[in-house]
Design a protein around this motif. Structure first.
Motif, mmCIF file in Angstrom:
data_model
loop_
_atom_site.group_PDB
_atom_site.id
_atom_site.type_symbol
_atom_site.label_atom_id
_atom_site.label_comp_id
_atom_site.label_asym_id
_atom_site.label_seq_id
_atom_site.Cartn_x
_atom_site.Cartn_y
_atom_site.Cartn_z
ATOM 1 N N GLY A 49 0.824 -1.201 0.000
ATOM 2 C CA GLY A 49 0.000 0.000 0.000
ATOM 3 C C GLY A 49 0.857 1.249 0.000
ATOM 4 O O GLY A 49 2.076 1.167 0.141
ATOM 5 N N THR A 58 -4.852 7.089 0.346
ATOM 6 C CA THR A 58 -4.196 5.811 0.608
ATOM 7 C C THR A 58 -4.791 4.752 -0.322
ATOM 8 O O THR A 58 -5.956 4.858 -0.727
ATOM 9 N N TYR A 59 -4.007 3.781 -0.642
ATOM 10 C CA TYR A 59 -4.503 2.674 -1.456
ATOM 11 C C TYR A 59 -3.703 1.436 -1.098
ATOM 12 O O TYR A 59 -2.554 1.525 -0.667
ATOM 13 N N TYR A 60 -4.377 0.272 -1.273
ATOM 14 C CA TYR A 60 -3.862 -0.964 -0.722
ATOM 15 C C TYR A 60 -4.013 -2.141 -1.674
ATOM 16 O O TYR A 60 -4.894 -2.167 -2.520
ATOM 17 N N LYS A 65 -6.809 -4.915 2.268
ATOM 18 C CA LYS A 65 -7.831 -3.873 2.457
ATOM 19 C C LYS A 65 -8.739 -4.208 3.619
ATOM 20 O O LYS A 65 -9.194 -5.346 3.765
#
Length: 122
Positions: A49, A58-60, A65
């Motif tokens: 992430g 934010t990103y995963y 997640k």
């Protein structure tokens, strides 16, 4: 170039939690998108992430997640990875990384820490 040092790894039972920390030095942290990667034995390094320079995005990885959360404190030059409901398949060496381009693609991360081991027992 920014220097990165991870800490907080260890052994935990499945279902438990750990918080990894990444201390940055040498350059102002807000210059960078920050990311976490991991590498399990025999496997390629995997993007976990990332968090934008301001912390607003934010990103995963799909498999983490809802369980993992990345945060940052630019004033303290720190980045964190909170890992909850850990699973044995989360076992890996976890690396903190910095992306000065701020594009945030896995290939853009050019500065790396030494890694910290996370082991999740069944």
């Amino acid at each position: 170039q920014v220097q990165l040092v991870e800490s907080g790894g260890g052994l935990v039972q499945a279902g438990g939690s750990l918080r990894l920390s990444c201390a940055a030095s040498g350059r102002t942290l807000s210059r960078y998108t920050m990311g976490w990667f991991r590498q399990a034995p025999g496997l390629e390094r995997e993007f976990v992430g990332a968090i934008s320079w301001s912390g607003g995005i934010t990103y995963y990885l799909d498999s983490v997640k809802g369980r993992f959360t990345i945060s940052r404190d630019n004033a303290k030059s720190m980045v964190y990875l909170q890992m909850n409901r850990l699973k044995p398949e989360d076992t890996a060496v976890y690396y903190c990384a910095a992306d000065e381009s701020r594009l945030g693609r896995p290939v853009d991360f050019g500065s790396w820490g030494q890694g910290t081991q996370v082991t999740v027992s069944p």
